[in-house]
Design an enzyme around this catalytic site. Structure first.
Site, PDB file in Angstrom:
ATOM      1  N   GLY A  16       0.990  -1.121  -0.143  1.00 50.38           N
ATOM      2  CA  GLY A  16       0.057   0.058   0.025  1.00 50.38           C
ATOM      3  C   GLY A  16       0.944   1.361   0.077  1.00 50.38           C
ATOM      4  O   GLY A  16       1.890   1.329   0.729  1.00 50.38           O
ATOM      5  N   GLY A  18      -0.432   4.598   0.269  1.00 55.13           N
ATOM      6  CA  GLY A  18      -1.122   5.663   0.842  1.00 55.13           C
ATOM      7  C   GLY A  18      -0.171   6.429   1.747  1.00 55.13           C
ATOM      8  O   GLY A  18       1.244   6.229   1.875  1.00 55.13           O
ATOM      9  N   PHE A  19      -0.806   7.323   2.596  1.00 61.79           N
ATOM     10  CA  PHE A  19      -0.087   8.052   3.519  1.00 61.79           C
ATOM     11  C   PHE A  19       1.007   7.281   4.398  1.00 61.79           C
ATOM     12  O   PHE A  19       2.112   7.232   4.493  1.00 61.79           O
ATOM     13  CB  PHE A  19      -0.692   9.000   4.495  1.00 61.79           C
ATOM     14  CG  PHE A  19      -1.476   9.725   3.599  1.00 61.79           C
ATOM     15  CD1 PHE A  19      -0.891  11.031   3.081  1.00 61.79           C
ATOM     16  CD2 PHE A  19      -2.821  10.115   3.474  1.00 61.79           C
ATOM     17  CE1 PHE A  19      -1.307  12.289   2.254  1.00 61.79           C
ATOM     18  CE2 PHE A  19      -3.455  11.257   2.759  1.00 61.79           C
ATOM     19  CZ  PHE A  19      -2.762  12.115   2.282  1.00 61.79           C
ATOM     20  N   VAL A  83      -2.119  -8.093  -3.969  1.00 60.49           N
ATOM     21  CA  VAL A  83      -1.558  -9.112  -3.013  1.00 60.49           C
ATOM     22  C   VAL A  83      -2.951 -10.189  -3.236  1.00 60.49           C
ATOM     23  O   VAL A  83      -3.962  -9.666  -3.120  1.00 60.49           O
ATOM     24  CB  VAL A  83      -1.488  -8.774  -1.643  1.00 60.49           C
ATOM     25  CG1 VAL A  83      -1.437  -9.914  -0.829  1.00 60.49           C
ATOM     26  CG2 VAL A  83      -0.200  -7.734  -1.743  1.00 60.49           C
ATOM     27  N   GLU A 175     -18.202  17.958   2.204  1.00 55.31           N
ATOM     28  CA  GLU A 175     -17.236  18.190   1.003  1.00 55.31           C
ATOM     29  C   GLU A 175     -17.760  18.108  -0.113  1.00 55.31           C
ATOM     30  O   GLU A 175     -17.900  19.052  -1.121  1.00 55.31           O
ATOM     31  CB  GLU A 175     -16.051  17.630   1.108  1.00 55.31           C
ATOM     32  CG  GLU A 175     -14.916  18.108   2.156  1.00 55.31           C
ATOM     33  CD  GLU A 175     -13.756  17.218   2.512  1.00 55.31           C
ATOM     34  OE1 GLU A 175     -12.842  17.630   3.196  1.00 55.31           O
ATOM     35  OE2 GLU A 175     -13.841  16.112   1.689  1.00 55.31           O
ATOM     36  N   ASP A 304      -5.520   3.207   7.852  1.00 62.76           N
ATOM     37  CA  ASP A 304      -6.884   2.904   8.052  1.00 62.76           C
ATOM     38  C   ASP A 304      -7.054   1.610   8.510  1.00 62.76           C
ATOM     39  O   ASP A 304      -8.186   1.181   9.178  1.00 62.76           O
ATOM     40  CB  ASP A 304      -7.649   3.297   7.125  1.00 62.76           C
ATOM     41  CG  ASP A 304      -7.827   4.824   6.796  1.00 62.76           C
ATOM     42  OD1 ASP A 304      -7.215   5.570   7.277  1.00 62.76           O
ATOM     43  OD2 ASP A 304      -8.388   5.221   5.679  1.00 62.76           O
ATOM     44  N   ALA A 319      -5.766  11.002   7.709  1.00 64.58           N
ATOM     45  CA  ALA A 319      -4.550  10.970   6.895  1.00 64.58           C
ATOM     46  C   ALA A 319      -3.554  11.207   8.284  1.00 64.58           C
ATOM     47  O   ALA A 319      -2.268  10.434   7.998  1.00 64.58           O
ATOM     48  CB  ALA A 319      -4.271  12.485   6.176  1.00 64.58           C
ATOM     49  N   GLN A 320      -3.539  11.987   9.027  1.00 66.89           N
ATOM     50  CA  GLN A 320      -2.673  12.337  10.202  1.00 66.89           C
ATOM     51  C   GLN A 320      -2.156  11.197  10.954  1.00 66.89           C
ATOM     52  O   GLN A 320      -0.930  10.937  10.777  1.00 66.89           O
ATOM     53  CB  GLN A 320      -3.230  13.296  11.208  1.00 66.89           C
ATOM     54  CG  GLN A 320      -3.024  14.763  10.692  1.00 66.89           C
ATOM     55  CD  GLN A 320      -1.631  15.276  10.376  1.00 66.89           C
ATOM     56  OE1 GLN A 320      -0.686  14.861  11.007  1.00 66.89           O
ATOM     57  NE2 GLN A 320      -1.367  16.153   9.512  1.00 66.89           N
TER      58      GLN A 320
END
Lengths: 445, 445
Positions: A16, A18-19, A83, A175, A304, A319-320
């Site tokens: 992965g 991501g962040f 995977v 949003e 996550d 994200a943080q």
């Protein structure tokens, strides 16, 4: 044979980009390891701005970057693959292409995906927002609805009401709702001759009693006020019982919808369950303070996908914490490489949360460097600055800054392109038109 | 009823929002007419730079703009729809949505599309380049080939040769070939651990004896030299007899190809034939000096769809004449509105032609403001300047300028995103891998 050359170096496999995954890889860029990162995509997506791609402010390349271009360290290789199996006993991961990778340390950071609560047939009718492809599909549907309405109006003098329904009142739902309202009321104002885009009605259907439930109550209230100011209709305690082409059911009530979007359920990446360890109700892997699943100190779960509890409180899937888990895991692996035990458990340093609602509208719970609850214009400015700052690459920052300047100052949206099919599920065209005789020819005003 | 209000105003109907159609609409922006423009897309595409979207230098929104945002005149309306019938007698056009539009003057500028010479089954195997969707599909295939090769290499130590075959040696074929070579040799240089992208081989298969046959012979030669310098293999007199997944046949010769692109045949938009007037072999409408098809002074054919001969020489189907036909037609319609006859026939003011071959490589036949044949770096600089200048909108110029600066100065491509399917037709994966036993696990170097 190849194995001998690097026999001394430990193999770190990251799943992965991501962040979380990227931060692990960056943290280990100089470490004496053999690092492989696998992702299904060739690009990292800056998810917090994905809704701006969906609503035509930004282009995909503004918020996505090739993973290979981000991770250039000589110890790192990137594979675009998927995977299909993890064997914890032999420490091997099998990829879709057939490749089998050995690991000494495995980091799983494959994040989360939409959950339609077992109703996967809803997916085609109410797309969610996780990938660039999702964003372009949402863009296509929203923009197309206005075009089809213009055609209908031109022909028959009437068009189906432009009702946009967003299922879910979390940050993404809010949003999307605010952005559709902005498009309709600000950016398309003078673009159509027949329809009035500002008559578009945006509705948020939220199952719980509150929108933005993770925010303090006063900010929830401020968010509601700002949504009301944009004309967005918010319905809480509204449990969607069915999604159909052209409408949504809430109990016995039928709510017309030309475009339905999904921002409700999130479930963990299927890799969590594939791993065969304890997972929570959403499929997240339950980990200890070191981000290990029980019994596997060579495995780290980040982002996550991890169910982490600190002082009895679950770390949120945003994200943080994902970035922080990534950095923490890289440090932990470095300790292990040096033969030292990992001393500290993961600590989530909460800097706050923010969500935009529309142009000049946002809420922000600031926890660092000072504590404050912001809303409206100040929150929006804070949001702009933070998001420009966290974008990867100077090029993207420049590009996003320029796009925002154009959009927010000149009310011009740069990426208002409809690509792909010109069909909208459930769109009610005026059937009679197709069989109109020449005498019934419609004219323009 | 609506008709009465505007009964005095003539209705001008423009089909197509390419260079020709847009220029007609712009020329009539202040004229006392009721103007409707119909296009299947919601955006105008700056086709000369489409290959840069395909090869990941630019984003779609850099070269495409919403038609509504370009044509904001109060006398103009834009419909996103498709023409299915034209009735010249009653002067009515029927659209796919069922709408029927009356016209006093009809401008048809629907351009051209690919021609697979009756082999439409080749389309899926060798995409051409006319739309944003085409460009993204080409981008996907080209970038994916490198990723799949990396996977194969990682696993088995070998990969299918990265042969890219471009069918057609006109400007588009040459641009695609040069750009793929640039990506492989310059922009991906340090991105892969296992494959060497610069081993990619690009081949142009041209049926005629020359590439860029519309250019003077010395420039053709210069183009060949520059292509050779980039390592592009050019084969002339090479008639493709079949296109299959993974290879192309030229007579009895099988040429392996991981990605095949189509830049060979062009045919007119089907509207030409639908009109029921004289068309040439490619379906272009044969028009007189006023751009009218025979017997219809209320109809103008502009751009690629028009077969115009001036002094026995056919005007080429490129951007410059299309724009000029558009401007000419707008002037002609203004004459007719004032009850004056059209005095002058269409005259093509030839400013020259240019084609890029790669970074710092191009050919340009300059005909105005001075006559010169340029090649190499000077031609490339001329090409950059001219194309930035003709882009619509300051915003796009800025964006393209920035992207070029990044790409050409820093060797960084901004839009290297693979979206959509991860399959490549005919890709030969190493089958054995799927059934490998754990002992046969491949390792990285």
């Amino acid at each position: 044979m190849q194995d001998l050359a690097t026999a001394e170096q430990k193999r770190v496999l990251i799943l992965g980009a991501g962040f979380a995954g990227l931060n692990v890889a960056k943290g280990l860029a100089d470490a004496p390891v053999n690092l492989t990162l696998v992702d299904r995509k060739n690009h990292h997506t800056f998810q917090p701005l994905l809704y701006q791609v969906a609503l035509a402010v930004l282009s995909p390349a503004d918020i996505a970057q090739p993973i290979r271009a981000i991770l250039r360290s000589p110890n790192t290789e990137v594979l675009m693959d998927e995977v299909i199996a993890v064997d914890k006993d032999t420490r091997r991961v099998t990829l879709k292409s057939g490749t089998v990778l050995r690991y000494d340390y495995l980091v799983i950071a494959t994040g989360s995906t939409h959950s339609y609560f077992g109703r996967d047939d809803w997916a085609a009718l109410a797309p969610g927002l996780k990938t660039i492809e999702d964003a372009l599909e949402i863009r296509r549907r929203v923009l197309l609805a206005f075009e089809l309405a213009e055609n209908e109006m031109q022909e028959t003098g009437q068009h189906p009401a432009l009702n946009f329904v967003i299922i879910g009142g979390g940050p993404t739902g809010v949003e999307l709702a605010g952005s559709i309202s902005d498009i309709a009321k600000l950016y398309m104002k003078s673009d159509f001759k027949h329809i009035n885009p500002s008559t578009a009605q945006v509705t948020i259907l939220e199952g719980s009693p509150h929108v933005l439930s993770m925010y303090p109550e006063d900010l929830q209230k401020k968010a509601l006020e700002q949504l009301a100011g944009l004309g967005v209709n918010v319905r809480t305690n509204a449990h969607v019982t069915d999604v159909k082409p052209g409408y949504v059911m809430v109990g016995d009530e039928k709510i017309d919808s030309v475009v339905t979007l999904w921002a409700a359920g999130v479930q963990a990446s299927p890799l969590g369950k594939l791993l065969g360890v304890e997972t929570d109700r959403r499929g997240c892997v339950v980990v200890d303070g070191y981000l290990h699943p029980a019994g596997h100190e060579e495995i780290f779960i980040c982002g996550d996908l991890a169910h982490v509890e600190i002082d009895g409180k679950q770390v949120p899937g945003v994200a943080q914490p994902a970035m922080q888990m990534g950095t923490y895991t890289a440090e932990s692996i470095k300790h292990l490489l040096r033969g030292e035990p990992i001393k500290k458990t993961f600590h989530y340093f909460d800097k706050g949360d923010m969500a935009t609602i529309g142009r000049k509208a946002a809420v922000a719970r600031v926890a660092w460097p000072f504590k404050a609850d912001l809303s409206g214009f100040p929150a929006w400015i804070a949001w702009l600055i933070v998001h420009i700052f966290f974008l990867i690459g100077f090029r993207n920052r420049l590009s996003v800054f320029r796009s925002w300047a154009y959009t927010y100052l000149f009310f011009e949206e740069g990426a208002r392109l409809i690509t792909g099919s010109q069909q909208l599920p459930g769109w009610q065209t005026h059937e009679a038109a197709a069989t109109a005789t020449p005498d019934e020819v419609s004219t323009k005003p």
